[in-house]
Write a protein that holds these residues in place. Structure first.
Motif, PDB file in Angstrom:
ATOM      1  N   GLY A 176       0.809  -1.213   0.000  1.00 15.50           N
ATOM      2  CA  GLY A 176       0.000   0.000   0.000  1.00 15.50           C
ATOM      3  C   GLY A 176       0.841   1.261   0.000  1.00 15.50           C
ATOM      4  N   ASN A 177       0.266   2.340   0.522  1.00 19.56           N
ATOM      5  CA  ASN A 177       0.929   3.639   0.521  1.00 19.56           C
ATOM      6  C   ASN A 177       1.803   3.841   1.759  1.00 19.56           C
ATOM      7  OD1 ASN A 177      -0.386   4.353  -1.850  1.00 19.56           O
ATOM      8  ND2 ASN A 177      -2.073   5.392  -0.787  1.00 19.56           N
ATOM      9  N   ARG A 210       9.221  -3.783  -1.876  1.00 17.41           N
ATOM     10  CA  ARG A 210       9.134  -2.497  -2.589  1.00 17.41           C
ATOM     11  C   ARG A 210       8.123  -2.528  -3.736  1.00 17.41           C
ATOM     12  NH1 ARG A 210       8.009   1.630  -4.242  1.00 17.41           N
ATOM     13  NH2 ARG A 210       9.314   3.405  -4.839  1.00 17.41           N
ATOM     14  N   ALA A 211       8.004  -3.654  -4.417  1.00 11.31           N
ATOM     15  CA  ALA A 211       7.088  -3.753  -5.564  1.00 11.31           C
ATOM     16  C   ALA A 211       5.627  -3.526  -5.149  1.00 11.31           C
ATOM     17  CB  ALA A 211       7.232  -5.116  -6.234  1.00 11.31           C
ATOM     18  N   LYS A 212       5.326  -3.806  -3.884  1.00 14.05           N
ATOM     19  CA  LYS A 212       3.943  -3.640  -3.406  1.00 14.05           C
ATOM     20  C   LYS A 212       3.744  -2.302  -2.684  1.00 14.05           C
ATOM     21  CE  LYS A 212       2.810  -8.522  -2.862  1.00 14.05           C
ATOM     22  NZ  LYS A 212       2.352  -9.554  -1.930  1.00 14.05           N
ATOM     23  N   ALA A 213       4.775  -1.447  -2.730  1.00 14.61           N
ATOM     24  CA  ALA A 213       4.707  -0.167  -2.001  1.00 14.61           C
ATOM     25  C   ALA A 213       4.606   1.015  -2.959  1.00 14.61           C
ATOM     26  CB  ALA A 213       5.944  -0.013  -1.126  1.00 14.61           C
ATOM     27  N   ASN A 214       3.776   1.961  -2.561  1.00 17.28           N
ATOM     28  CA  ASN A 214       3.681   3.232  -3.277  1.00 17.28           C
ATOM     29  C   ASN A 214       4.195   4.302  -2.320  1.00 17.28           C
ATOM     30  OD1 ASN A 214       2.983   5.154  -5.185  1.00 17.28           O
ATOM     31  ND2 ASN A 214       0.885   5.351  -4.435  1.00 17.28           N
ATOM     32  N   ASP A 242      11.563   5.793  -8.267  1.00 18.48           N
ATOM     33  CA  ASP A 242      10.113   5.793  -8.440  1.00 18.48           C
ATOM     34  C   ASP A 242       9.381   6.238  -7.161  1.00 18.48           C
ATOM     35  OD1 ASP A 242       7.697   5.463  -9.770  1.00 18.48           O
ATOM     36  OD2 ASP A 242       7.499   3.354  -9.190  1.00 18.48           O
ATOM     37  N   LEU A 243       9.808   7.388  -6.646  1.00 17.91           N
ATOM     38  CA  LEU A 243       9.168   7.977  -5.469  1.00 17.91           C
ATOM     39  C   LEU A 243       8.233   9.092  -5.955  1.00 17.91           C
ATOM     40  CD1 LEU A 243      12.443   8.329  -3.363  1.00 17.91           C
ATOM     41  CD2 LEU A 243      10.830   6.415  -3.327  1.00 17.91           C
ATOM     42  N   GLN A 244       7.078   9.194  -5.333  1.00 19.72           N
ATOM     43  CA  GLN A 244       6.098  10.201  -5.762  1.00 19.72           C
ATOM     44  C   GLN A 244       6.187  11.428  -4.855  1.00 19.72           C
ATOM     45  OE1 GLN A 244       2.064   8.648  -6.184  1.00 19.72           O
ATOM     46  NE2 GLN A 244       1.213  10.693  -5.890  1.00 19.72           N
ATOM     47  N   VAL A 245       6.532  12.567  -5.436  1.00 19.29           N
ATOM     48  CA  VAL A 245       6.640  13.809  -4.661  1.00 19.29           C
ATOM     49  C   VAL A 245       5.520  14.755  -5.065  1.00 19.29           C
ATOM     50  CG1 VAL A 245       8.048  15.847  -4.170  1.00 19.29           C
ATOM     51  CG2 VAL A 245       9.142  13.601  -4.380  1.00 19.29           C
TER      52      VAL A 245
END
Length: 438
Positions: A176-177, A210-214, A242-245
């Motif tokens: 998840g997140n 990590r593949a299951k993490a956002n 691949d981190l979302q900012v």
């Protein structure tokens, strides 16, 4: 509500007082040539310097806490790389011997009468005052906190009560997140909110999750980091991993029972977004120390109003300030405190001789940006946001040597150098490494 009470106290007890200096609670009126309020990094290091300058019997420190923590290492505690125990020592063990330890909380500072009142009703008068009271954490300004910390999957590296909860949330992560936040206020160590994101990413890769993490970093700022040279490197890392900012996003509520975080879009006030989380790291809003804010020593925003060149108060010449409680226009870090101790020592020495302070603080501060369990980008810069690097290499690159410095060298330098008044920052070494050039 138990968490709420614990967070408000923030002063673990049970450590014996050293026989080498005296603690005081119920003495009648006391007077000191130099009174230091606050026993954090700035207060202890300046009291050690003042002991050498004035003699131990002329110096007192007002500090209620029985424990002293090296807080920069909490980034690594929250990621499981260091233990919380390793970050703390008894206040008694770091207090300079012979200096009076007044084990009380400052209630009021009155610079017009040169007095300080403590929470047990004592009044202490002074000839000179060093204010080193730090800043205030305000978890309560986020709806649902601090009581939300009673629930799992949420932590904060900014409090002794919640830093180990970060590591627990990281270990328990399934999928998840993973959400990391930066508040819409000044903060201490502005790099710390994203350091834990990089470390969490590294941990999840190492454990095959990590593949299951956002991984999401929601910051109130319009930039990833305030100094472009280092921000450019950090953006590269964000893209590679691949981190979302999300910029200009401010955490306003935590619904810990539902594992939901609510963010406001600062560019569109009133517009909110709800994020579900499997892990949440909260950086709390912060503000001026309440005692400073309620005194004539504060500027309009509530911070200690000092001259940015020499750390002397702008209106009360016998008052000086250091560290996070001041309105110095530089990042609030331990490295800044170290540099400030050398400047303030020189300023006070001149003032005592009725001379004009001549050593000028350039705003030096440092932020070791931990980007994994073995790499660091060492950001160092001045008042103007210009890099002011110690080593003759490009410090915007991730380096293993800098991680070793952050994890092993700096704590040693803190306990045995800074707190003893023997370390005033890397300025002299920078000149040496750069052959006298800035």
């Amino acid at each position: 509500m138990a968490a709420l009470r614990r967070l408000r106290q923030c002063h673990p007890t049970g450590i014996a007082i050293s026989p080498f200096h005296t603690a005081s609670r119920a003495f009648a009126k006391q007077h000191y040539k130099m009174l230091v309020v606050g026993g954090g990094s700035g207060g202890i290091s300046m009291s050690a310097r003042m002991k050498r300058m004035l003699g131990a019997e002329n110096v007192a420190v007002v500090e209620p806490s029985e424990m002293h923590y090296y807080q920069p290492i909490w980034t690594l505690v929250g990621a499981g790389a260091k233990t919380l125990t390793s970050s703390g020592r008894s206040t008694a063990s770091v207090m300079p011997s012979g200096v009076k330890w007044v084990k009380s909380k400052v209630q009021e500072i009155n610079p017009d009468t040169n007095t300080v009142r403590t929470d047990d009703g004592n009044e202490i008068s002074y000839e000179y005052l060093i204010v080193a009271l730090g800043l205030q954490l305000h978890f309560e300004k986020i709806k649902g906190l601090p009581e939300g910390f009673e629930h799992p999957k949420i932590g904060s590296n900014y409090s002794v009560q919640t830093v180990e909860k970060t590591w627990k949330a990281l270990q328990d992560f399934k999928e998840g997140n993973a959400v990391f936040t930066f508040p819409n206020t000044p903060v201490k160590c502005a790099g710390a909110p994203q350091k834990i994101m990089y470390l969490s990413d590294a941990f999840l890769r190492k454990t095959g999750k990590r593949a299951k993490a956002n991984i999401i970093y929601n910051t109130s700022l319009p930039v990833l980091f305030g100094i472009k040279k280092y921000a450019d490197s950090l953006w590269d890392i964000v893209k590679q991993r691949d981190l979302q900012v999300n910029l200009r996003q401010n955490l306003i509520e935590v619904r810990a029972d539902k594992q939901e975080a609510v963010f406001e879009n600062l560019d569109k006030p009133g517009e909110t977004k709800v994020l579900e989380y499997e892990m949440l790291h909260v950086t709390p809003p912060m503000g001026p120390n309440l005692v400073v804010q309620g005194s004539p020593l504060a500027d309009e925003a509530g911070w200690l109003d000092v001259n940015k060149d020499n750390l002397q108060h702008k209106r009360y010449p016998n008052v000086f300030g250091i560290g996070d409680c001041t309105n110095l226009p530089t990042a609030k870090t331990g490295a800044a405190v170290a540099a400030q101790t050398a400047i303030l020592n020189s300023t006070i020495s001149k003032v005592l001789k009725n001379e004009k302070p001549d050593k000028i603080y350039d705003g030096y501060t440092s932020c070791p940006l931990v980007t994994s369990y073995n790499t660091v980008i060492l950001a160092e810069f001045d008042y103007n946001g210009q890099p002011l690097e110690t080593f003759p290499i490009n410090q915007a690159k991730e380096r293993r040597t800098m991680y070793h410095m952050k994890a092993d060298v700096m704590p040693h330098l803190y306990w045995h150098g800074l707190l003893r008044g023997l370390w005033g920052g890397p300025g002299p070494y920078r000149k040496l490494f750069h052959l006298g050039m800035k």
